[in-house]
Design an enzyme around this catalytic site. Structure first.
Site, PDB file in Angstrom:
ATOM      1  N   GLY A  12       0.824  -1.178  -0.164  1.00  0.00           N
ATOM      2  CA  GLY A  12       0.083  -0.099  -0.089  1.00  0.00           C
ATOM      3  C   GLY A  12       0.702   1.346   0.163  1.00  0.00           C
ATOM      4  O   GLY A  12       0.325   2.337   0.407  1.00  0.00           O
ATOM      5  N   THR A  13       1.854   1.355  -0.624  1.00  0.00           N
ATOM      6  CA  THR A  13       2.895   2.420  -0.567  1.00  0.00           C
ATOM      7  C   THR A  13       1.978   3.528  -1.687  1.00  0.00           C
ATOM      8  O   THR A  13       2.150   4.732  -1.331  1.00  0.00           O
ATOM      9  CB  THR A  13       3.996   2.373  -1.024  1.00  0.00           C
ATOM     10  OG1 THR A  13       4.199   1.755  -2.425  1.00  0.00           O
ATOM     11  CG2 THR A  13       4.872   1.376  -0.331  1.00  0.00           C
ATOM     12  N   ASN A  14       1.381   3.008  -2.698  1.00  0.00           N
ATOM     13  CA  ASN A  14       0.634   3.854  -3.546  1.00  0.00           C
ATOM     14  C   ASN A  14      -0.584   4.635  -2.347  1.00  0.00           C
ATOM     15  O   ASN A  14      -0.809   5.751  -2.859  1.00  0.00           O
ATOM     16  CB  ASN A  14      -0.081   3.362  -4.703  1.00  0.00           C
ATOM     17  CG  ASN A  14       1.246   3.417  -5.600  1.00  0.00           C
ATOM     18  OD1 ASN A  14       1.619   4.431  -6.387  1.00  0.00           O
ATOM     19  ND2 ASN A  14       1.793   2.267  -6.050  1.00  0.00           N
ATOM     20  N   ARG A  66     -15.980 -14.892 -10.875  1.00  0.00           N
ATOM     21  CA  ARG A  66     -15.286 -13.457 -10.917  1.00  0.00           C
ATOM     22  C   ARG A  66     -16.880 -12.584 -10.832  1.00  0.00           C
ATOM     23  O   ARG A  66     -16.697 -11.534 -10.238  1.00  0.00           O
ATOM     24  CB  ARG A  66     -14.845 -13.307 -12.123  1.00  0.00           C
ATOM     25  CG  ARG A  66     -13.983 -12.042 -12.155  1.00  0.00           C
ATOM     26  CD  ARG A  66     -13.269 -11.551 -13.385  1.00  0.00           C
ATOM     27  NE  ARG A  66     -12.128 -12.198 -13.573  1.00  0.00           N
ATOM     28  CZ  ARG A  66     -11.509 -12.157 -14.805  1.00  0.00           C
ATOM     29  NH1 ARG A  66     -12.043 -11.494 -15.792  1.00  0.00           N
ATOM     30  NH2 ARG A  66     -10.397 -12.499 -15.037  1.00  0.00           N
ATOM     31  N   LEU A  94     -10.340  -7.108 -12.616  1.00  0.00           N
ATOM     32  CA  LEU A  94     -12.028  -6.802 -12.504  1.00  0.00           C
ATOM     33  C   LEU A  94     -12.535  -7.497 -13.527  1.00  0.00           C
ATOM     34  O   LEU A  94     -12.065  -7.313 -14.761  1.00  0.00           O
ATOM     35  CB  LEU A  94     -12.226  -5.420 -12.552  1.00  0.00           C
ATOM     36  CG  LEU A  94     -11.488  -4.763 -11.104  1.00  0.00           C
ATOM     37  CD1 LEU A  94     -11.561  -3.139 -11.316  1.00  0.00           C
ATOM     38  CD2 LEU A  94     -12.153  -5.333  -9.973  1.00  0.00           C
ATOM     39  N   ASN A 108      -5.786   2.918 -12.783  1.00  0.00           N
ATOM     40  CA  ASN A 108      -4.664   1.888 -12.411  1.00  0.00           C
ATOM     41  C   ASN A 108      -3.771   2.800 -12.473  1.00  0.00           C
ATOM     42  O   ASN A 108      -3.214   3.369 -13.337  1.00  0.00           O
ATOM     43  CB  ASN A 108      -4.959   0.841 -13.356  1.00  0.00           C
ATOM     44  CG  ASN A 108      -4.074  -0.335 -12.638  1.00  0.00           C
ATOM     45  OD1 ASN A 108      -3.779  -0.797 -11.637  1.00  0.00           O
ATOM     46  ND2 ASN A 108      -3.265  -0.964 -13.809  1.00  0.00           N
ATOM     47  N   HIS A 110       0.371   1.592 -13.290  1.00  0.00           N
ATOM     48  CA  HIS A 110       0.954   0.338 -13.945  1.00  0.00           C
ATOM     49  C   HIS A 110       2.553   0.804 -13.971  1.00  0.00           C
ATOM     50  O   HIS A 110       2.726   1.858 -14.322  1.00  0.00           O
ATOM     51  CB  HIS A 110       0.661  -0.088 -15.057  1.00  0.00           C
ATOM     52  CG  HIS A 110       1.265  -1.248 -15.745  1.00  0.00           C
ATOM     53  ND1 HIS A 110       1.100  -2.388 -15.350  1.00  0.00           N
ATOM     54  CD2 HIS A 110       2.317  -1.289 -16.761  1.00  0.00           C
ATOM     55  CE1 HIS A 110       2.006  -3.519 -15.937  1.00  0.00           C
ATOM     56  NE2 HIS A 110       2.982  -2.582 -16.799  1.00  0.00           N
TER      57      HIS A 110
HETATM   58  C1  GRF Z   1       3.158  -0.809  -7.853  1.00  0.00           C
HETATM   59  O1  GRF Z   1       4.417  -0.868  -8.335  1.00  0.00           O
HETATM   60  C2  GRF Z   1       2.054  -0.615  -8.694  1.00  0.00           C
HETATM   61  O2  GRF Z   1       2.418  -0.053  -9.841  1.00  0.00           O
HETATM   62  C3  GRF Z   1       1.489  -1.954  -8.977  1.00  0.00           C
HETATM   63  O3  GRF Z   1       1.704  -2.727  -7.960  1.00  0.00           O
HETATM   64  C4  GRF Z   1       2.596  -2.071  -7.030  1.00  0.00           C
HETATM   65  C5  GRF Z   1       1.871  -1.782  -5.706  1.00  0.00           C
HETATM   66  O4  GRF Z   1       2.718  -1.344  -4.467  1.00  0.00           O
HETATM   67  N1  GRF Z   1       0.547  -2.031  -9.637  1.00  0.00           N
HETATM   68  P1  GRF Z   1       2.045  -0.802  -3.376  1.00  0.00           P
HETATM   69  O5  GRF Z   1       1.077  -1.809  -2.739  1.00  0.00           O
HETATM   70  O6  GRF Z   1       1.371   0.590  -3.506  1.00  0.00           O
HETATM   71  O7  GRF Z   1       3.090  -0.378  -2.499  1.00  0.00           O
END
Ligand code: GRF
Length: 213
Positions: A12-14, A66, A94, A108, A110
């Site tokens: 969850g760093t994002n 799904r 999804l 999303n 990527h």
């Molecule tokens: C990130 O590299 C994102 O681009 C990909 O999964 C990773 C998630 O990292 N889709 P985090 O859980 O947000 O740390």
């Protein structure tokens, strides 16, 4: 205010980048309202708790099909009045029902410059391993809307990151996150919530903001 749900599976760093951006007042017109995790053990849940955001675990394996998972997810999102869904390291694909219910309202992130190193099977470290194996000098990150095609929806923002000669997949992953992902995602989320992303087929246009030159 657009209510935002962030879907996660891991660290969850994002998600943290979004929480920090919201605290700095950089998510204009939106509020983080819900975190949905596909895994009960995801550290992202801890981040949500610390930030005081409601978090719900919806494990994919408890649903036979799904379609059932999509329906449960849609019901949850609609019950909270969610207007924007952000996939931030969400490891479930999804289905068409969810994509249709939130058409051009699912973002999303990527970790490559789409259309390079993307599509089915390109997630996590693999993306960076493939970039290194291909010998590219530049990679990066992309924020895009989610369509029925994996990593194939309209591109919103991209940021390039230089590949170093001594990079490993791990070091490249870290730099792409730090230099690109954690900046791009909050920016794209804010643009969406401000109503500044126009979509025409597979192309997007960023509309000028009121206080920009
Ligand atoms: C990130 O590299 C994102 O681009 C990909 O999964 C990773 C998630 O990292 N889709 P985090 O859980 O947000 O740390």
């Amino acid at each position: 205010m657009v209510k935002i749900a962030v879907l996660v599976s891991g660290g969850g760093t994002n998600l943290q980048a979004l929480i920090d951006a919201e605290r700095r007042g950089e998510i204009r017109g939106g509020e983080l309202a819900l975190v949905v995790s596909s895994s009960a053990g995801a550290y992202a849940l801890e981040r949500a708790a610390q930030a005081g955001i409601e978090a719900v675990t919806l494990p994919r394996r408890e649903y036979a099909a799904r379609g059932d998972y999509d329906r449960a997810l849609i019901a949850l999102l609609q019950s909270r009045g969610i207007g924007l869904v952000v996939l931030a390291g969400f490891l479930c694909v999804l289905g068409p029902e969810m994509v249709a219910a939130y058409r051009n309202r699912i973002l999303n992130i990527h970790p490559s410059l789409i259309p390079a190193f993307c599509g089915d099977g390109f997630y996590g470290l693999r993306v960076h391993e493939r970039a290194l194996a291909a010998g590219v000098k530049v990679t990066g990150a992309t924020v895009h809307f989610v369509s029925e095609i994996t990593d194939g929806g309209p591109i919103v923002l991209q940021q390039a990151v230089a590949v170093r000669e001594d990079d490993t997949a791990e070091s490249l992953q870290q730099r792409v996150m730090r230099e690109a992902e954690w900046k791009l995602l909050p920016r794209a989320v804010s643009l969406f919530c401000e109503g500044r992303i126009a979509v025409d087929g597979n192309r997007t246009t960023i509309l000028q903001g009121g206080n920009e030159p």
